[in-house]
Structure formats: C-alpha cells, structure tokens
Write a protein that holds these residues in place. Structure first.
Motif, mmCIF file in Angstrom:
data_model
loop_
_atom_site.group_PDB
_atom_site.id
_atom_site.type_symbol
_atom_site.label_atom_id
_atom_site.label_comp_id
_atom_site.label_asym_id
_atom_site.label_seq_id
_atom_site.Cartn_x
_atom_site.Cartn_y
_atom_site.Cartn_z
ATOM 1 N N LEU A 1 -5.835 4.259 -7.041
ATOM 2 C CA LEU A 1 -5.983 4.310 -5.572
ATOM 3 C C LEU A 1 -5.981 5.578 -5.272
ATOM 4 N N HIS A 2 -5.489 6.627 -5.446
ATOM 5 C CA HIS A 2 -5.405 7.984 -4.948
ATOM 6 C C HIS A 2 -6.656 8.512 -4.940
ATOM 7 N N LEU B 1 0.729 -1.196 0.011
ATOM 8 C CA LEU B 1 0.012 -0.077 0.051
ATOM 9 C C LEU B 1 0.808 1.491 0.112
ATOM 10 N N ARG B 2 1.931 1.302 0.953
ATOM 11 C CA ARG B 2 2.963 2.184 1.098
ATOM 12 C C ARG B 2 3.544 2.750 -0.350
ATOM 13 N N ARG C 1 -14.227 -0.518 -7.888
ATOM 14 C CA ARG C 1 -13.139 -1.289 -7.950
ATOM 15 C C ARG C 1 -11.912 -0.610 -7.736
ATOM 16 N N VAL C 2 -11.088 -1.065 -7.030
ATOM 17 C CA VAL C 2 -9.916 -0.427 -6.635
ATOM 18 C C VAL C 2 -8.726 -1.016 -7.576
ATOM 19 N N THR C 3 -7.780 -0.238 -7.930
ATOM 20 C CA THR C 3 -6.513 -0.674 -8.343
ATOM 21 C C THR C 3 -5.429 0.211 -8.144
ATOM 22 N N LYS C 4 -4.109 -0.090 -8.518
ATOM 23 C CA LYS C 4 -3.160 0.862 -8.026
ATOM 24 C C LYS C 4 -3.172 2.037 -8.891
ATOM 25 N N ALA D 1 -10.276 -6.566 -1.226
ATOM 26 C CA ALA D 1 -10.835 -6.054 0.054
ATOM 27 C C ALA D 1 -11.089 -4.392 0.156
ATOM 28 N N LEU D 2 -10.464 -3.741 -0.644
ATOM 29 C CA LEU D 2 -10.532 -2.337 -0.536
ATOM 30 C C LEU D 2 -11.817 -2.366 -1.559
#
Length: 389
Positions: free
Chosen positions: A74-75, A27-28, A68-71, A60-61
């Motif tokens: 994310l922001h 995540l970081r 739908r969450v992706t890299k 999970a996010l």
C-alpha cells in the motif's frame, strides 16, 4: 504522506467517493502497519467483517491504480501514484500559464462534481459529504451496541438526514435490518388518537420490512395501544427479523406538535430502550431519534427518551472544512481574493464567506454551487446575499 493525506487522496483522487467509517478505519490502521486482528480488538467490528470490507477496498484501489494493491504494498503504490500525479499537475500548470498568462480561480474538479443544486440529503456516494469527526465514527460504532438509543439534534439543513443515511448504511453493512420513518409523511388524521397513530407506526415498520401488517391479530383493546404495540414487536416483528433492527425516527419534532400523542409515545420509546437491560429480545432494537427543535413536552425525567442514550449534535463547518468543500467543488481558494479594481482586500475566500453565512452546511454549499457555476464572483455574491435578490 501522512495517514490523513492518504485518506484524502484515496477519497478525492482515486475512488472519487467518501469512504465509509469502517473503510477509513481499515485504511488508516493498514497504513500504520496494524493487522486485522488488532483492528478487531480495538473496534466494534468483527474480524470476518473487517477482512471482507478490506478485500473490497483493496480491489477498488487495484482497479483505480491499475495495479494489484495489498496491505503490504500500500505505501509503495500510493506514494508512487502521488509522485506521478504531482509531476502531471506541475506540467499542466506550466502549460496553462504559458497559454493564458493568468491564473484561473477555478481548477478542474478531481471528482467531476455534478452541478446539482444542494437540496436534501447528500447521497451516500457523493464526494461532497464532509465528515465532522468524531461524529460519524461514534454514531456508526454506537449503532452496533445492543439496545442502543442514538439522539441526533440540530437545526434544519445542518446535515441530520445525510448523517442518518450513513448510519443506516453502516447498519446494513453489518447485516442489520433498517427502517426509517419520517413523521413529516404522516397525514394530520394519523394524529387523531394514540391508537390510530401507533397502528400507522406499526404498519409502516411492517411494510418497510416487507411484512404484511397484522395488527388485528395482536391488538387488544383491553390492554391498550402501547401494550399492543409492544406485543406486536415482540410477538411478530422480532420473530420475523432474524437480526438486529435499526429503527430511525426522523423529524420527531412533528410529534411534539401533538402533546397528547407525545406524552404516551415518547415515554414508550424510553421504556423500549430500558427493556434491553432485562429482556434479551429488545437488545435487537436500535433506536435513532432525530429532531430539529427543542423538546417542550413536559415529560418526567424518568420517562423522557431525551436524557438517555447517546446525544449527537451537529456543529457548523470549521474554516478548514469549508475550504475542503470548496476544493471538492473545484474551486481554488489558495490565494488572497482581489477586488474588481485589482487590489487585495486582505482576506481569504473562506473567511469572507464565513463572515456572511458562518459554517452552516447548506448555506455554504449553496454559495459554492453558484460560485462553481461561474454565475458570479464571491464579491458579487456577498453583495447580493443579504438582499431579496
């Protein structure tokens, strides 16, 4: 939001659990724009493993945010959620102030913390576990090193067992077999002789690996108990376990109480650790030695397992960590405390509690537990704490 605020929001607001060290890393680094190859290059984790854990984390996010969450997004989604949540909190605060005209010292817990009395290790999925960087990340990285020896020493109720289960969870995540022995469980008769002790030791390791104990087939009276124990691991256990084996030995201080056993058993652990340098099969053994008291056994420097490997001490909580835990219990400690006559005493809640119990994890947790239940105020608790009551 900065990356630390994102980590806190994900743990306390979105997923309601503590992220594992590898999840925190993903995540970081994702928040900072790094890809999985860069993460793998700079850490002890393999690329496939990072992708697998990352995939579960995004799922999970996605479930938590209902999007739908992706890299890549994310922001956008985290910032949008934070803005919406801030607006909702402001509206609720206005409603409460209108209805009551007073502030409540207790806020609704984001984690819906179960009110269980603090005792025993903090469960793996509990939001009440407080990381003490860089301890968790160091331990979980070191356990992946061939033939490693980790030593965890701290007084009782400082969080040794809670840290231990997180290290073992990390080991399980990367496909290792794990065994955890607590010497407090051993009957006093087990310490009658070294032979009896090592047979008990091998039998327990075997059972936890779901293997039948076969000591009689490997034990040789002429060769001695320590050599027989070594042969048992080499000739049986390592061959049955096709992966690294993490062997956690908890409450080793129980062994200190039996000097005759300790003077043979502890150097044996040191020898096993050193075997990894010359014998490949012993690289599969990762040792975790946990104890709460000083070592008073007169061991030679080149025989002691307490001057090799990585040593980890557990410090008390800082004031920031105490305040963080209070928030996880659902306590609002953002304002100055007031006495019963309505005058400010000039200190904040955290400082007053720490003046009494320091940053001792268990004592802090017990105090917060009672305060969260509303059984007493902090002022009352501080008056009662040093008394027999």
């Amino acid at each position: 939001m900065n990356v630390d605020e994102v980590l806190e929001a994900v743990e306390r607001v979105l997923l309601f659990r503590q992220l594992s060290p590898v999840e925190r890393l993903i995540l970081r680094r994702s928040w900072l724009g790094d890809d999985y190859r860069e993460m793998a290059r700079d850490s002890a984790y393999s690329l496939p493993y990072l992708k697998e854990v990352g995939s579960h984390l995004w799922q999970a996010l996605s479930a938590a945010l209902n999007q739908r969450v992706t890299k890549k997004n994310l922001h956008l989604l985290v910032n949008l959620h934070q803005q919406n949540r801030t607006g909702e909190q402001q509206n609720r605060a206005q409603e409460v102030q209108t209805d009551t005209g007073v502030e409540d010292n207790f806020i609704a817990s984001e984690t819906e913390t179960e009110q269980k009395f603090p005792g025993g290790p903090v469960p793996l999925d509990s939001p009440l576990y407080i990381n003490r960087p860089p301890i968790e990340e160091l331990a979980c990285t070191e356990i992946t090193q061939p033939g490693c020896l980790l030593r965890i020493k701290a007084p009782k109720q400082m969080g040794k067992s809670s840290l231990l289960i997180r290290i073992l969870a990390r080991a399980t995540d990367v496909g290792y077999k794990t065994v955890s022995l607590d010497f407090q469980e051993a009957d006093e008769t087990v310490f009658a002789s070294l032979d009896k002790f090592l047979r008990w030791f091998c039998a327990n390791v075997s059972r936890q690996l779901n293997l039948n104990p076969l000591m009689d087939e490997f034990w040789d009276e002429d060769m001695g108990s320590k050599v027989s124990c070594k042969i048992y691991f080499e000739g049986y256990l390592f061959k049955q376990v096709n992966s690294p084996l993490v062997l956690a030995l908890n409450e080793v201080n129980r062994v200190f109480e039996h000097p005759k056993i300790a003077l043979d058993f502890l150097p044996m652990l040191r020898f096993w650790h050193e075997q990894a340098r010359a014998v490949e099969v012993w690289q599969n053994l990762r040792l975790l030695v946990v104890h709460s008291t000083e070592v008073y056994i007169p061991l030679k420097l080149n025989q002691s397992p307490f001057n090799v490997g990585i040593s980890i001490g557990l410090p008390q909580f800082s004031s920031k960590q105490v305040q963080d835990l209070a928030q996880r219990y659902g306590l609002d400690w953002s304002d100055k405390i007031e006495t019963q006559n309505g005058t400010s005493c000039g200190n904040d809640y955290t400082s007053l509690l720490m003046a009494m119990v320091g940053g001792h994890p268990y004592l802090v947790s017990v105090a917060l537990y009672h305060l969260r239940r509303g059984a007493m105020t902090l002022e009352e608790l501080l008056q009662v704490a040093p008394t027999p009551a």
